[in-house]
Design an enzyme around this catalytic site. Structure first.
Site, short mmCIF file in Angstrom:
data_model
loop_
_atom_site.label_atom_id
_atom_site.label_comp_id
_atom_site.label_asym_id
_atom_site.label_seq_id
_atom_site.Cartn_x
_atom_site.Cartn_y
_atom_site.Cartn_z
CG ASP A 19 -1.87 -1.19 1.22
OD1 ASP A 19 -2.20 -1.70 0.13
OD2 ASP A 19 -2.24 -1.64 2.32
CE LYS A 61 2.30 -2.37 -4.41
NZ LYS A 61 2.05 -2.06 -3.01
N GLY A 110 -4.62 -4.17 -3.75
CA GLY A 110 -5.59 -3.13 -4.10
C GLY A 110 -4.78 -1.91 -4.49
CG HIS A 111 -2.05 -1.98 -7.02
ND1 HIS A 111 -1.19 -2.58 -7.89
CD2 HIS A 111 -1.76 -2.51 -5.80
CE1 HIS A 111 -0.42 -3.44 -7.24
NE2 HIS A 111 -0.76 -3.41 -5.97
CB THR A 112 -5.96 3.58 -4.83
OG1 THR A 112 -6.19 2.57 -3.86
CG2 THR A 112 -7.15 4.51 -4.89
CD GLN A 152 0.74 -8.87 -2.57
OE1 GLN A 152 1.40 -9.56 -3.31
NE2 GLN A 152 -0.50 -8.53 -2.87
CB ALA A 165 -7.15 -0.32 -1.56
N GLY A 211 -10.77 -2.98 3.44
CA GLY A 211 -11.33 -1.89 4.25
C GLY A 211 -10.83 -1.91 5.69
CE LYS A 240 -1.51 8.04 1.93
NZ LYS A 240 -2.52 7.00 2.20
P1 GDP Z 1 -0.80 0.41 -3.55
O1 GDP Z 1 -1.40 -0.88 -3.12
O2 GDP Z 1 0.68 0.47 -3.32
O3 GDP Z 1 -1.15 0.77 -4.97
O4 GDP Z 1 -1.43 1.53 -2.61
P2 GDP Z 1 -2.97 1.65 -2.18
O5 GDP Z 1 -3.77 2.12 -3.33
O6 GDP Z 1 -3.43 0.43 -1.49
O7 GDP Z 1 -2.85 2.73 -1.03
C1 GDP Z 1 -2.32 4.00 -1.25
C2 GDP Z 1 -3.37 5.06 -0.89
O8 GDP Z 1 -2.75 6.31 -0.81
C3 GDP Z 1 -4.45 5.18 -1.94
O9 GDP Z 1 -5.64 5.59 -1.31
C4 GDP Z 1 -3.90 6.30 -2.84
O10 GDP Z 1 -4.94 7.01 -3.52
C5 GDP Z 1 -3.24 7.19 -1.82
N1 GDP Z 1 -2.05 7.94 -2.26
C6 GDP Z 1 -1.05 7.54 -3.10
N2 GDP Z 1 -0.07 8.47 -3.13
C7 GDP Z 1 -0.46 9.46 -2.30
C8 GDP Z 1 0.15 10.68 -1.87
O11 GDP Z 1 1.27 11.04 -2.24
N3 GDP Z 1 -0.55 11.44 -0.95
C9 GDP Z 1 -1.77 11.06 -0.49
N4 GDP Z 1 -2.39 11.86 0.37
N5 GDP Z 1 -2.37 9.92 -0.87
C10 GDP Z 1 -1.72 9.12 -1.75
P1 IMO Z 2 -0.91 -4.15 -2.29
O1 IMO Z 2 -0.47 -4.70 -3.61
C1 IMO Z 2 -0.95 -4.59 2.05
C2 IMO Z 2 -1.04 -8.67 3.65
C3 IMO Z 2 -2.29 -9.13 4.36
C4 IMO Z 2 -1.69 -10.12 5.34
C5 IMO Z 2 -0.57 -10.76 4.54
C6 IMO Z 2 -0.95 -12.07 3.88
O2 IMO Z 2 -2.21 -3.43 -2.34
O3 IMO Z 2 0.18 -3.37 -1.65
P2 IMO Z 2 -2.53 -12.81 1.88
O4 IMO Z 2 -3.93 -12.40 1.53
O5 IMO Z 2 -1.53 -12.48 0.84
O6 IMO Z 2 -2.45 -14.22 2.34
O7 IMO Z 2 -2.17 -11.93 3.19
O8 IMO Z 2 -0.22 -9.82 3.52
N1 IMO Z 2 -1.27 -8.15 2.27
C7 IMO Z 2 -1.20 -6.87 1.94
N2 IMO Z 2 -0.99 -5.77 2.71
N3 IMO Z 2 -1.06 -4.47 0.71
C8 IMO Z 2 -1.24 -5.55 -0.07
O9 IMO Z 2 -1.21 -5.48 -1.42
C9 IMO Z 2 -1.35 -6.82 0.54
N4 IMO Z 2 -1.54 -8.06 0.07
C10 IMO Z 2 -1.47 -8.88 1.15
O10 IMO Z 2 -2.93 -8.07 5.00
O11 IMO Z 2 -1.10 -9.44 6.41
MG MG Z 3 -2.90 -1.58 -1.81
#
Ligand code: GDP
Ligand code: IMO
Ligand code: MG
Length: 427
Positions: free
Chosen positions: A13, A16, A40-42, A222, A297, A300, A329
């Site tokens: 998270d 990416k 979950g990539h946002t 991850q 993402a 929840g 961030k």
């Molecule tokens: P990922 O899994 O690495 O793609 O990241 P996620 O999407 O799970 O979580 C990143 C969260 O931070 C998402 O809600 C993005 O919209 C948000 N985000 C990404 N970059 C920034 C940033 O530089 N600032 C803020 N405030 N939010 C960001």
């Molecule tokens: P992105 O790509 C954050 C965590 C789970 C748990 C552990 C194992 O959005 O960064 P699994 O379902 O793989 O057996 O869970 O890994 N986990 C993540 N945490 N971002 C993710 O993906 C994750 N994918 C798995 O919360 O601790």
């Molecule tokens: Mg994510």
């Protein structure tokens, strides 16, 4: 021509999806190399949020093709939903999405096994996303998996039946109730949908593209501290999230790799169980969670929060061969008087910058360096050079510690909020 890799340096998270979406027009292909719908990539474009779980984060840009590589595990039900959402937004998914025939399917019984195994672990549960990731990778390495290409075989239902029988037997060791029929019928509907997609020999597609002078960005899921070998085992996911995973998960040779872009937040988060040395299990942690909107993402769930962990980042840079860092961030820390950065771990009174073998059973006391907060809204800046001195001081401290440049600063979730230190040496 070459492959760049973009991956997470912390516990996932890191943002990416956002950075890949921005960089995507500079590449011909965006190729996801591991993980599955646990990710979950946002992406936030014109105020509209899209969360991708299996589809690569280049899908909202015009130029690149998108490949789901052989290293990915696919839940056809999630994939179908995701594609239908994209089609509803007017994205011509079929023209731009290719799926490796060697990727493995997550079966309904994999998800049930994941839930049963987690329930049986009680307090020691991994905190899995319950998407069936671990049982699917277990079947892959156990040579019992069901691959995407198998749906083209007339024997498909028999292969499925054999694996399902094995799973039903395995489930007998758990005291776990489940209902399979409905899950199965939705799954088979989704399999029919997947049949209509572009199923390819992706290792040929990608290598032919490289030979034809094209550039690829490999998308990780991850983060490094969740890597099956190098993460905080056993509180990890079941795939190699590090850069070498891109070779396995796409079938590309190490020599083709140029840049390894590591993403890190200006602080740290973790969702699920497991060690987190710099965790702030207090009001400050709650404040970061609130300002940062730190809720998963995919599931929840509230994310655990803490200060940036430089020994862990240095380790991540080492095992990945990171050539440049993108920091996300930082804007979440805009109002803080002081920012802390962990520089060492104290274990049994001894200071070290090295990550102990077993973080789970080792008591680690993080040692912090205090830095002056920038107390300025970073979102107001449109150029790296104009960023406040205090913030640049913080960056310099991080860069010197890590021996790696922070070339990109993300100052908000929106696509356009990305500042470059210099003409980035990518693509
Ligand atoms: P990922 O899994 O690495 O793609 O990241 P996620 O999407 O799970 O979580 C990143 C969260 O931070 C998402 O809600 C993005 O919209 C948000 N985000 C990404 N970059 C920034 C940033 O530089 N600032 C803020 N405030 N939010 C960001
Ligand atoms: P992105 O790509 C954050 C965590 C789970 C748990 C552990 C194992 O959005 O960064 P699994 O379902 O793989 O057996 O869970 O890994 N986990 C993540 N945490 N971002 C993710 O993906 C994750 N994918 C798995 O919360 O601790
Ligand atoms: Mg994510």
């Amino acid at each position: 021509m070459h492959v760049d890799i973009l991956l997470g340096l912390q516990w996932g998270d890191e943002g990416k999806g956002k950075i890949i979406d921005y960089l995507a027009p500079q590449y011909d292909i965006i190729a996801r190399f591991q993980g599955g719908p646990n990710a979950g990539h946002t992406l936030v474009i014109n105020g509209e949020k899209t969360v991708l779980h299996t589809v690569p984060s280049g899908i909202l840009q015009e130029r690149p093709m998108n490949v789901i590589g052989n290293g990915v595990v696919i839940d056809p039900v999630t994939l179908k939903k995701e594609i239908e959402n994209l089609l509803a937004k007017g994205i011509d998914v079929n023209k731009r999405l290719f799926i490796s025939k060697k990727a493995h399917f997550i079966l309904p019984t994999h998800k049930i096994l994941d839930a049963a195994s987690e329930a049986a672990k009680g307090k020691e549960k991994i905190g899995s996303t319950l998407r069936g990731i671990s049982p699917t990778y277990m079947d892959k390495t156990g040579r019992n998996g069901l691959r995407v290409g198998d749906i083209l075989s007339t024997d498909f239902k028999n292969i499925y039946g054999r694996i399902k029988e094995k799973h039903l037997n395995l489930l007998k060791i758990y005291d776990f109730e489940y209902e399979l029929n409905e899950l199965e019928s939705t799954w088979f509907d989704a399999i029919d949908f997947v049949r209509s997609l572009n199923l390819i020999d992706s290792e040929y597609y990608l290598n032919n593209a490289l030979s034809a002078g094209k550039n690829i960005l490999a998308e990780g899921a991850q983060g490094t501290m969740l890597d099956i070998d190098f993460g905080t085992y056993p509180y990890v996911t079941s795939s190699n999230t590090i850069s070498s995973g891109a070779c396995n998960g796409l079938g590309i040779a190490p020599g083709k790799i140029k840049e390894v872009i590591g993403i890190a937040k200006a602080y740290c988060t973790r969702v699920g169980s497991g060690p987190f040395p710099t965790e702030l299990d207090n009001d400050l942690g709650e404040q970061i969670r609130k300002i940062g909107g730190e809720f998963g993402a995919t599931t929840g769930r509230p994310r655990r929060t803490g200060w940036i962990d430089l020994p862990a980042l240095k380790y991540a840079i080492m095992v990945n061969g990171v050539t440049q860092i993108a920091m996300t961030k930082s804007d979440i820390l805009n109002d803080f008087e002081t920012i802390e950065a962990c520089t060492e771990y104290e274990v049994d009174g001894v200071l070290s910058q090295q990550i102990p073998y077993d973080l789970v059973n080792t008591v680690v006391k993080p040692v912090y360096h205090q830095l002056c907060g920038w107390k300025t809204d970073l979102r107001n800046f449109s150029s790296y050079d104009d960023l406040p001195e205090t913030f640049l001081g913080y960056l310099q401290f991080v860069e010197e510690y890590l021996g790696t440049e922070v070339t990109m600063i993300s100052t908000g979730p929106e696509r356009e909020r990305l500042l470059f230190k210099k003409a980035a040496s990518i693509a």
